[in-house]
Every structure is written in C-alpha cells, then in structure tokens.
Design an enzyme around this catalytic site. Sequence first.
Site, PDB file in Angstrom:
ATOM      1  N   CYS A   2       0.820  -1.222   0.000  1.00  0.00           N
ATOM      2  CA  CYS A   2       0.000   0.000   0.000  1.00  0.00           C
ATOM      3  C   CYS A   2       0.851   1.269   0.000  1.00  0.00           C
ATOM      4  O   CYS A   2       1.943   1.298   0.570  1.00  0.00           O
ATOM      5  CB  CYS A   2      -0.881   0.036   1.227  1.00  0.00           C
ATOM      6  SG  CYS A   2      -2.011  -1.332   1.329  1.00  0.00           S
ATOM      7  N   ARG A  27       5.760  -0.509  -6.022  1.00  0.00           N
ATOM      8  CA  ARG A  27       5.726  -1.228  -4.750  1.00  0.00           C
ATOM      9  C   ARG A  27       4.781  -2.432  -4.790  1.00  0.00           C
ATOM     10  O   ARG A  27       4.825  -3.281  -3.904  1.00  0.00           O
ATOM     11  CB  ARG A  27       5.256  -0.286  -3.638  1.00  0.00           C
ATOM     12  CG  ARG A  27       6.172   0.913  -3.453  1.00  0.00           C
ATOM     13  CD  ARG A  27       5.458   2.020  -2.721  1.00  0.00           C
ATOM     14  NE  ARG A  27       5.068   1.611  -1.402  1.00  0.00           N
ATOM     15  CZ  ARG A  27       5.796   1.806  -0.308  1.00  0.00           C
ATOM     16  NH1 ARG A  27       6.945   2.414  -0.400  1.00  0.00           N
ATOM     17  NH2 ARG A  27       5.377   1.406   0.856  1.00  0.00           N
ATOM     18  N   TRP A  74      -2.726  -2.824  -1.543  1.00  0.00           N
ATOM     19  CA  TRP A  74      -2.273  -4.201  -1.717  1.00  0.00           C
ATOM     20  C   TRP A  74      -3.091  -4.996  -0.710  1.00  0.00           C
ATOM     21  O   TRP A  74      -2.921  -4.844   0.498  1.00  0.00           O
ATOM     22  CB  TRP A  74      -0.780  -4.287  -1.423  1.00  0.00           C
ATOM     23  CG  TRP A  74      -0.168  -5.629  -1.643  1.00  0.00           C
ATOM     24  CD1 TRP A  74       0.299  -6.142  -2.822  1.00  0.00           C
ATOM     25  CD2 TRP A  74       0.076  -6.633  -0.649  1.00  0.00           C
ATOM     26  NE1 TRP A  74       0.805  -7.400  -2.618  1.00  0.00           N
ATOM     27  CE2 TRP A  74       0.683  -7.737  -1.308  1.00  0.00           C
ATOM     28  CE3 TRP A  74      -0.164  -6.726   0.723  1.00  0.00           C
ATOM     29  CZ2 TRP A  74       1.059  -8.896  -0.641  1.00  0.00           C
ATOM     30  CZ3 TRP A  74       0.208  -7.885   1.382  1.00  0.00           C
ATOM     31  CH2 TRP A  74       0.814  -8.948   0.697  1.00  0.00           C
ATOM     32  N   ASN A 100      -2.234   2.765   5.430  1.00  0.00           N
ATOM     33  CA  ASN A 100      -1.272   1.683   5.195  1.00  0.00           C
ATOM     34  C   ASN A 100      -1.080   0.947   6.512  1.00  0.00           C
ATOM     35  O   ASN A 100      -1.066   1.580   7.573  1.00  0.00           O
ATOM     36  CB  ASN A 100       0.099   2.233   4.799  1.00  0.00           C
ATOM     37  CG  ASN A 100       0.127   2.769   3.396  1.00  0.00           C
ATOM     38  OD1 ASN A 100      -0.862   2.709   2.676  1.00  0.00           O
ATOM     39  ND2 ASN A 100       1.269   3.316   3.013  1.00  0.00           N
ATOM     40  N   GLY A 101      -0.869  -0.348   6.445  1.00  0.00           N
ATOM     41  CA  GLY A 101      -0.623  -1.113   7.668  1.00  0.00           C
ATOM     42  C   GLY A 101      -1.764  -2.077   7.937  1.00  0.00           C
ATOM     43  O   GLY A 101      -2.607  -2.314   7.072  1.00  0.00           O
ATOM     44  N   GLU A 479      17.967 -18.983  -3.210  1.00  0.00           N
ATOM     45  CA  GLU A 479      17.673 -17.743  -3.924  1.00  0.00           C
ATOM     46  C   GLU A 479      17.240 -18.029  -5.370  1.00  0.00           C
ATOM     47  O   GLU A 479      16.308 -17.398  -5.887  1.00  0.00           O
ATOM     48  CB  GLU A 479      18.902 -16.818  -3.878  1.00  0.00           C
ATOM     49  CG  GLU A 479      18.818 -15.548  -4.710  1.00  0.00           C
ATOM     50  CD  GLU A 479      17.691 -14.601  -4.324  1.00  0.00           C
ATOM     51  OE1 GLU A 479      17.026 -14.802  -3.300  1.00  0.00           O
ATOM     52  OE2 GLU A 479      17.444 -13.663  -5.100  1.00  0.00           O
ATOM     53  N   LYS A 483      13.636 -16.867  -6.803  1.00  0.00           N
ATOM     54  CA  LYS A 483      13.500 -15.998  -7.979  1.00  0.00           C
ATOM     55  C   LYS A 483      12.534 -16.627  -8.973  1.00  0.00           C
ATOM     56  O   LYS A 483      11.650 -15.965  -9.511  1.00  0.00           O
ATOM     57  CB  LYS A 483      14.884 -15.818  -8.598  1.00  0.00           C
ATOM     58  CG  LYS A 483      15.234 -14.499  -9.140  1.00  0.00           C
ATOM     59  CD  LYS A 483      15.638 -13.424  -8.161  1.00  0.00           C
ATOM     60  CE  LYS A 483      14.716 -13.158  -7.044  1.00  0.00           C
ATOM     61  NZ  LYS A 483      15.247 -12.352  -5.980  1.00  0.00           N
ATOM     62  N   GLU A 486       8.801 -16.652  -7.599  1.00  0.00           N
ATOM     63  CA  GLU A 486       8.084 -15.390  -7.432  1.00  0.00           C
ATOM     64  C   GLU A 486       7.714 -14.741  -8.761  1.00  0.00           C
ATOM     65  O   GLU A 486       6.683 -14.073  -8.842  1.00  0.00           O
ATOM     66  CB  GLU A 486       8.808 -14.422  -6.496  1.00  0.00           C
ATOM     67  CG  GLU A 486      10.082 -13.812  -6.979  1.00  0.00           C
ATOM     68  CD  GLU A 486      10.702 -12.858  -5.951  1.00  0.00           C
ATOM     69  OE1 GLU A 486       9.996 -12.247  -5.147  1.00  0.00           O
ATOM     70  OE2 GLU A 486      11.937 -12.719  -5.972  1.00  0.00           O
ATOM     71  N   HIS A 502      17.594 -37.413   2.234  1.00  0.00           N
ATOM     72  CA  HIS A 502      16.731 -37.440   3.428  1.00  0.00           C
ATOM     73  C   HIS A 502      15.287 -37.087   3.087  1.00  0.00           C
ATOM     74  O   HIS A 502      14.511 -36.760   3.974  1.00  0.00           O
ATOM     75  CB  HIS A 502      17.289 -36.499   4.494  1.00  0.00           C
ATOM     76  CG  HIS A 502      18.661 -36.881   4.927  1.00  0.00           C
ATOM     77  ND1 HIS A 502      18.917 -37.994   5.692  1.00  0.00           N
ATOM     78  CD2 HIS A 502      19.883 -36.340   4.642  1.00  0.00           C
ATOM     79  CE1 HIS A 502      20.208 -38.108   5.896  1.00  0.00           C
ATOM     80  NE2 HIS A 502      20.827 -37.120   5.251  1.00  0.00           N
ATOM     81  N   LYS A 601       6.888  -4.794  -3.398  1.00  0.00           N
ATOM     82  CA  LYS A 601       8.320  -4.497  -3.319  1.00  0.00           C
ATOM     83  C   LYS A 601       8.749  -4.228  -1.883  1.00  0.00           C
ATOM     84  O   LYS A 601       9.853  -4.550  -1.484  1.00  0.00           O
ATOM     85  CB  LYS A 601       8.628  -3.287  -4.211  1.00  0.00           C
ATOM     86  CG  LYS A 601      10.098  -2.932  -4.293  1.00  0.00           C
ATOM     87  CD  LYS A 601      10.874  -3.992  -5.048  1.00  0.00           C
ATOM     88  CE  LYS A 601      12.369  -3.783  -5.013  1.00  0.00           C
ATOM     89  NZ  LYS A 601      13.096  -5.046  -5.278  1.00  0.00           N
TER      90      LYS A 601
HETATM   91  C1  AGP Z   1      12.954 -10.518  -3.358  1.00  0.00           C
HETATM   92  O1  AGP Z   1      12.997 -10.970  -4.662  1.00  0.00           O
HETATM   93  C2  AGP Z   1      11.647 -10.526  -2.752  1.00  0.00           C
HETATM   94  N1  AGP Z   1      10.705  -9.788  -3.495  1.00  0.00           N
HETATM   95  C3  AGP Z   1      11.537 -10.421  -1.243  1.00  0.00           C
HETATM   96  O2  AGP Z   1      11.849 -11.688  -0.765  1.00  0.00           O
HETATM   97  C4  AGP Z   1      12.396  -9.390  -0.471  1.00  0.00           C
HETATM   98  O3  AGP Z   1      13.739  -9.718  -0.563  1.00  0.00           O
HETATM   99  C5  AGP Z   1      11.924  -9.351   0.987  1.00  0.00           C
HETATM  100  O4  AGP Z   1      10.589  -8.935   1.034  1.00  0.00           O
HETATM  101  C6  AGP Z   1      12.779  -8.469   1.856  1.00  0.00           C
HETATM  102  O5  AGP Z   1      12.715  -7.141   1.467  1.00  0.00           O
HETATM  103  P1  AGP Z   1      13.738  -6.068   1.974  1.00  0.00           P
HETATM  104  O6  AGP Z   1      15.079  -6.462   1.501  1.00  0.00           O
HETATM  105  O7  AGP Z   1      13.254  -4.771   1.368  1.00  0.00           O
HETATM  106  O8  AGP Z   1      13.667  -6.046   3.472  1.00  0.00           O
END
Ligand code: AGP
Length: 606
Positions: A2, A27, A74, A100-101, A479, A483, A486, A502, A601
């Site tokens: 948001c 965002r 959002w 927001n929040g 990671e 990637k 997401e 395992h 974001k």
């Molecule tokens: C990264 O690709 C993600 N969109 C997400 O995991 C991000 O790294 C996470 O929300 C942490 O965000 P920050 O680094 O702004 O704290």
Amino acid sequence: MCGIVGYIGDRDVSSVLIVGLERLSYRGYDSSGISVISEGELSFWKKSGKIHELSKIIDGLNIKGSLGIGHTRWATHGIPNDINSHPHLDKSKKISIVHNGIIENFLDIKEGLIKEGYVFRSQTDTEVIVHLVDKHYKSNLVQALAAACKHLKGSYGIAMISELDPDKIIVARSGSPLIIGKGQSENFVSSDINTILPHTKDVIYLEDNQFGVITKDDITIYNNELTKIDAVLQHINWDPVQSEKGGHDHFMHKEIHEQPAVVRRIISKYVDSNGSITFKSVKDVPLEDVSRFIIQSCGTSWHAGLIGRYLLENYAKTPSEVDYSSEFRYRRMISKGKDMVLAISQSGETADTLAGIREAKSNFFPIISFVNVKNSSIDRESDAVIYSHSGQEVGVASTKNYISQLTTLYLFSLYLGVIKKELTPEQAKSYIDELNKIPDYIESILAQEETIKTLADKYYLSNQFLFIGRGINFPSALEGALKLKEISYVHATGYAAGELKHGPIALIDSKLPIVCIAPNTSTYDKMLSNIQEVKSRKGKTIIVATEGNKEIADYADDIIYIPKTIEDLSPLLVSIPLQLLSYYIAIKRDCDVDQPRNLAKSVTVE
Ligand code: AGP
C-alpha cells in the site's frame, strides 16, 4: 505494498495525486483511489486493477480541488475489489481516510461499532478507523483521529481529509512510514520519499505516535497527547530516483544488467585508493569486541544473510547466526553483552525486520543495518548503517540489490577480519583484488544470455523445479528457487544437496529439472556425488559449473559455465544465470515480471 499520497496547494490536485500514485506503483498494488475536496465538498473515486482504470473514470471530469489524498492498495483484509479499495468514508461521506498497515484488533472494534449502529461497506480493517473518527468527532478532527488511534492495535500510516474541516490534511503514524514534504504555499504527503522529492526536498519524517495537521502554508506536528512539538525539517540532498527502463523490456532485465556497475560502485565507495576498506559509518562502533552476530532479514535479504554468515565466520572468525525477521522478533533474545544484530533490507521498511530491530534495541543489542533506501525507517532507527548503493530497484524480484548485499557483506567481513586481527591488511587486499575481477566476470556471464534464453525455452513448461547447492552456495540454491517461483509462479524448491537423500530425492523422475550449483569450491566433490545420485534417477540436470570443468559435463543435460573465482565470491557469479533463467521462463509463461501477482516491493505489514 500500500502507498499513500496527499497534496494541498494550487496545482491540479487530481493530476498531482495520480502522478504520485504512479510513482508508488512499483511497490505492488491491486487497486487505487483518490479523494478530493473542492469548494468545501468531498468527492472520491476508487477502482480495482491498475491505476489507468482509475484514470479512466476521472478523465474528463474536470475535478477542481484544493486538496486531496490518494492510495494504492495491496489487499490484506478483503479481496481486491472497488469497495475494498481506499479511500474509506464515514456514514455521512464527509470524512475520507487512506491507510497503510494492518489493524490487528479490527474485528473486535468492528463488532462494537456494529452494535452501536455503524454499517460497514467493506471487508477491510481500515474502515473501522473512519467510523471511530466519526464516533469521536465533536468539533476537532485531529482530536477525533487521536481518540480513534488509541483503540488501534497494529500498524498504521493514515491520511485523512474532511468536509468538516476542509482546508487540512491530517496524518498519523504508528509503525508505517509517513512523510510530509514542505513546499512554497503547498505541501505534500506520502508514505514513500520518492513521491515527494520531485516536488520538494524539505521533508518531515513523522515519528511513531505523532500526528500532523497540514494546511497550504503550515505544518503542525503533535505528540500522542496532542501537545505541539517542534518538527525536524530535513533537507534531502539526493535526487529522486530515476525509474526508466532505459531500452530494456522490463526493470528486472535492466537491473540484472546493471550488476557489474553496482559492484564497481560499491568498491569505489568502500575501498580507498590504497586498497584499504573504509566504512566511515561504523568507525565508532566497537566491532573488535563483538563475539556473536545475529543476522535478521526476510526473503532475498535473508539469503544474503545466510551467505554473510559464511563470510563473517571465514574472515572475522566470529560466530554468526541467521534468522528470518518474522521468527527473530518473537524469539527470546539473550544477549551476553557482546552480541550485535545485523539487519539486512533493501527497502529499509520491511515490517518484520523493523520490528526485529526494535525488539533487539529494547534488549540492548547494538544494531548495524545493511540498507539500500536512504532515510528509510530501518536507516533511521539503526545504530549504524552500511548502504548497499545499488540505486533504486524497481522490479519486485530483487536482483542487483542482492548482489550489492553480497558485495557489502564481503567487504564488511574483510574489514572486520582486519580489525579483529584475523586477517592481515595484505591478505584483505588480495581478497579485494579478487572482488575487483567480479564485474568483468558478471559481464561475461551476461554475454551468455542467448544460451540461457534457449534453456528457458526448453524448460518453461515444467511445473516444478529443484535447486540444489552446498556450503556457501546452498543459499544460492534457495535464492535461485525463490527468484523462479516469485516471477513465474512455478513451484521451485531450494535444498542443501546433502539433504537430498533425506527426502526430496523421492521427487526425482525423468521430468523434473534440477538446477545443480556446482562451481569449483571446497564442496565440489560432494556436490558431484549428489549430481550422480540425481542422474542415476534420471533427473534432468541443469548444471552451473566453473569454466574448464569438462568432467561434470558428463552428468549434465544442460550446462552453464561461470568464470573461476574464489569460493567466497562464487555466489555473486552463480546468481546471474539463475536470475536470467527465471526471467526468461517468466517471459515464456507470459507473467508480469516486474510486478508479480500478490507480491509487493516493500512489505510494510507483518
Ligand atoms: C525478493 O525478490 C523478494 N521480493 C523479497 O523476498 C524481499 O527480498 C523481501 O521482502 C525483503 O525485502 P527487503 O530487503 O526490502 O527487506
């Protein structure tokens, strides 16, 4: 996530708000809305979907206003539809609020308000705020908002306008950022500094439990007892960040290609002409005494933290642990007096990481943060900050900032190694020499883009992937999988290769693509055994290996070579082909690469 904008002044209010909403859009959001006061009368428009859907309904209306507020939502409470979009209004439609929040106790409040006869239009938590303001309003709006806020548990940044006092924007903050921009006979409000900076560089960061009353010519700040306090007006000496794609199809693609420059920039910021590392911001922190680091972060930043642990233990011989912020903040925090918390965050606004800092502070841990966005909440609340210097990252999927986190953590670990006398300055210099080669190496991997695109064409229809790695590249596997999932919505799991037998080995069949991260490191032989286990079960292997390694090609369905570097820098190289593979798979699957569904974001709610 948001976003809030607000404007009071002589410009075309709705245009300023819409442009502000556009600047917030990176965002992540699923609906938007604005509310304007024109000749004392309040109007509002809100719409699910992209901002152009909102623009369509207000274009041609010739809205004349003197002030207004806007919001990108959002969804957290209630689906993304028109009704749940902000602003939310009281029963007489005279008070309009954007928020927001998350209001954690909204159900209890809602129940009470319904008993008192209030009718709810939406499923949101926000709507309770506007009804509470209505309930507490006698003759003063800021008093009503302050009274309403006393009932709220959770986090909020709020902007409010009303016909009842039509020349003011009223704002409140607790745990969710809210910034006021001071102009000449005009003022601005936003939850994101980048929305304000094109208009003015003089800003006030509202602190928690403060309220602001903003007119065209004045800004008055109050504490939670509604006593006037002196606001700290800060002059921001940097420019609004540029968010153009620069000829690339997507921000993510542009940001992947910026990575060599990002690494060069960080070296130039933190390594002086003699080849020594200088972190001015931490020079007064007694780092030599630290006996344990506790790293806390989320998502990709958590993966950077996992790699940071290897670096800190390797170069500074300092025991380190890593936790998700969302777990860390609720753990029992036991300090032996010489522990330090390291927080890692691109946005500097991640709610859990910020809460982790606050908890740690209240338990007397010193805090150093690795942050990209200057003046963000984490920047302002940490004892010392090391900036990531990656520039604005617009793509929701973090790429260049991950590389900058790895680079700053690498330099910080070397710096600490020298301070703790675990490394000689000469040894540190030799490791910096290796780092100096990384930008060229990344460029050489980017030059293989077409080959990686071909791999995406081959594998994009697979609905699940496994990523495996060992040692310092186990986090690289996590990671790589993050990637892919997401941005392409493909199920992908990252695993420590030694853990395969395992459990996850049961997944392997002739259809499953397994991305095997196997550069020449100390765990290479073990990794090769794990790849053989995969191959003997007919898994499809996509192997990332070091140039010149011919032996491993026998076990690869496909292979991507990266240049040879030292083990501790290998994650910087490994991540580049994995980013490109995810990017091209997402494109082939027709996904919104820069703004993937459901993601934000900057995750400003818990
Ligand atoms: C990264 O690709 C993600 N969109 C997400 O995991 C991000 O790294 C996470 O929300 C942490 O965000 P920050 O680094 O702004 O704290």
